[in-house]
Design a protein around this motif. Sequence first.
Motif, PDB file in Angstrom:
ATOM      1  N   SER A   6       2.348   5.752   6.790  1.00  0.00           N
ATOM      2  CA  SER A   6       3.342   6.492   6.014  1.00  0.00           C
ATOM      3  C   SER A   6       2.705   7.125   4.787  1.00  0.00           C
ATOM      4  O   SER A   6       2.843   8.328   4.541  1.00  0.00           O
ATOM      5  N   GLY A   7       1.977   6.320   4.016  1.00  0.00           N
ATOM      6  CA  GLY A   7       1.345   6.832   2.812  1.00  0.00           C
ATOM      7  C   GLY A   7       0.269   7.859   3.088  1.00  0.00           C
ATOM      8  O   GLY A   7       0.087   8.806   2.317  1.00  0.00           O
ATOM      9  N   ALA A   8      -0.451   7.695   4.217  1.00  0.00           N
ATOM     10  CA  ALA A   8      -1.479   8.680   4.573  1.00  0.00           C
ATOM     11  C   ALA A   8      -0.864  10.054   4.784  1.00  0.00           C
ATOM     12  O   ALA A   8      -1.383  11.070   4.303  1.00  0.00           O
ATOM     13  N   LEU A   9       0.268  10.108   5.507  1.00  0.00           N
ATOM     14  CA  LEU A   9       0.915  11.401   5.737  1.00  0.00           C
ATOM     15  C   LEU A   9       1.468  11.972   4.437  1.00  0.00           C
ATOM     16  O   LEU A   9       1.351  13.183   4.184  1.00  0.00           O
ATOM     17  N   ALA A  44       0.814  -1.216   0.000  1.00  0.00           N
ATOM     18  CA  ALA A  44       0.000   0.000   0.000  1.00  0.00           C
ATOM     19  C   ALA A  44       0.847   1.266   0.000  1.00  0.00           C
ATOM     20  O   ALA A  44       0.514   2.240  -0.687  1.00  0.00           O
ATOM     21  N   THR A  45       1.935   1.289   0.775  1.00  0.00           N
ATOM     22  CA  THR A  45       2.687   2.539   0.940  1.00  0.00           C
ATOM     23  C   THR A  45       3.107   3.131  -0.385  1.00  0.00           C
ATOM     24  O   THR A  45       2.983   4.338  -0.619  1.00  0.00           O
ATOM     25  N   PHE A  46       3.595   2.293  -1.284  1.00  0.00           N
ATOM     26  CA  PHE A  46       4.146   2.848  -2.514  1.00  0.00           C
ATOM     27  C   PHE A  46       3.063   3.135  -3.550  1.00  0.00           C
ATOM     28  O   PHE A  46       3.270   3.940  -4.457  1.00  0.00           O
ATOM     29  N   GLN A  47       1.882   2.528  -3.400  1.00  0.00           N
ATOM     30  CA  GLN A  47       0.729   2.989  -4.183  1.00  0.00           C
ATOM     31  C   GLN A  47       0.319   4.389  -3.707  1.00  0.00           C
ATOM     32  O   GLN A  47       0.008   5.272  -4.505  1.00  0.00           O
ATOM     33  N   LEU A  48       0.351   4.585  -2.394  1.00  0.00           N
ATOM     34  CA  LEU A  48      -0.007   5.893  -1.835  1.00  0.00           C
ATOM     35  C   LEU A  48       1.026   6.953  -2.180  1.00  0.00           C
ATOM     36  O   LEU A  48       0.676   8.121  -2.397  1.00  0.00           O
ATOM     37  N   ALA A  49       2.288   6.582  -2.237  1.00  0.00           N
ATOM     38  CA  ALA A  49       3.309   7.538  -2.674  1.00  0.00           C
ATOM     39  C   ALA A  49       3.029   8.004  -4.099  1.00  0.00           C
ATOM     40  O   ALA A  49       3.249   9.180  -4.441  1.00  0.00           O
ATOM     41  N   MET A  50       2.527   7.100  -4.933  1.00  0.00           N
ATOM     42  CA  MET A  50       2.184   7.498  -6.301  1.00  0.00           C
ATOM     43  C   MET A  50       0.960   8.411  -6.328  1.00  0.00           C
ATOM     44  O   MET A  50       0.886   9.322  -7.154  1.00  0.00           O
ATOM     45  N   VAL A  51       0.012   8.181  -5.424  1.00  0.00           N
ATOM     46  CA  VAL A  51      -1.119   9.107  -5.318  1.00  0.00           C
ATOM     47  C   VAL A  51      -0.615  10.480  -4.892  1.00  0.00           C
ATOM     48  O   VAL A  51      -1.019  11.515  -5.444  1.00  0.00           O
ATOM     49  N   ALA A  52       0.286  10.510  -3.923  1.00  0.00           N
ATOM     50  CA  ALA A  52       0.835  11.786  -3.455  1.00  0.00           C
ATOM     51  C   ALA A  52       1.549  12.530  -4.573  1.00  0.00           C
ATOM     52  O   ALA A  52       1.501  13.765  -4.643  1.00  0.00           O
ATOM     53  N   GLY A  53       2.210  11.782  -5.457  1.00  0.00           N
ATOM     54  CA  GLY A  53       2.982  12.406  -6.524  1.00  0.00           C
ATOM     55  C   GLY A  53       2.268  12.528  -7.851  1.00  0.00           C
ATOM     56  O   GLY A  53       2.889  12.920  -8.855  1.00  0.00           O
TER      57      GLY A  53
END
Length: 271
Positions: free
Chosen positions: A225-228, A198-207
Motif C-alpha cells: 500500500s505504502g509503495a504505491l 510501515a504503511t503510515f510511515q510511507l504515507a508520510m513519505v508520500a505526503g
Amino acid sequence: MPLATNTPTTDQLLLPVAIRAVHAAGARLLQRFGHAAPLATFDDVVTAIHANDAASLDSLRDALRAARPGAGWVEDELEGGALPMGEWWITDPVEGNINHVHGQFDWGVTATLIRDNVPVLTVAHVPLEGRTYTALRGGGAFVDGVRLRPSAKTELRSAMVATGQARPGESSETHRRIGRSVTAMLGTALVVRVTVPATFQLAMVAGGRMDAFWQHSNVRSGLVSGALLVQEAGGVVSDLHGRPWGLDSEDFLATAPGLHDEAVRTLSVVP
C-alpha cells in the motif's frame, strides 16, 4: 489463475467500493479501541491481536471478494514473495494491530489490489485521524482527495527518516542489520525513528511529512500500500541497493526523489 482483464477506468470505479469496505472495517475497530482486557502476558497480546483481525476481516473480506470475484485472497498477512499471475487482494485488517491493542493511536486498515505482482489500487484508512489515503497506478496519490507530494529535500542531514520491524520473531541476522542500518542513518540523517506500522510511515513519505523509510523485510502486506502511495506521489521506491523493488525483493527503501541516491549510499554498504 487467469490474467484479469481490466483498465484504469474500471479500477477507478472499484476504488469507492474499496474505500467503503475499509471504512466499515475501521468502524468496527473503533468500537473495540480502548476496551481490550488488560494485557499481562504474551498470550494476552496474541489473543487481542487475533480478535481484532477477526472483527475487521468479517466485513472486509466479504466486501472485497464481492467487488472482484475473480481475485485471489492472501490469507497470511506476514507472507512475502511474488504471487501467481492475476489479481490478488492483499489486506492488513489491522495495520499497526500491536498499537491498537496497547491503546496507541497509529493503526488503521489497508486494502491493495495486485495485478500480475504490481500494486494497482490501494486504500489505507486511519480511523482515529479520519484520514483515508488512496492511490491508483498512473492516477496519483491522495489523502481525502488532496494530492500527495513528497518533500523537496536534497540532503539527508536535513531529513527525518524511519525504519521498523516488519513482524515479530525476525531472525538474529535481520535484527543485526536493522541495528547497523539505524546506526548508519544516525550518523547521516537529522532524526531517525524506529516505529511501526510501515504503511503510515510511507504515507508520510508520500505526503512530505517524512523523508525516507527503509525496511529489512519482504512482508507484502506492510509495504504494498505504502509503495504505491509513494510512487504515485512522485517519490522513489527501490530495494536498499537502488534496484527496482518488487514483491520478491529482500528489502525496501522509499524516499523523496532528492534523497534516494544518498540513502542508497548510506544503507547499501551496511554489512
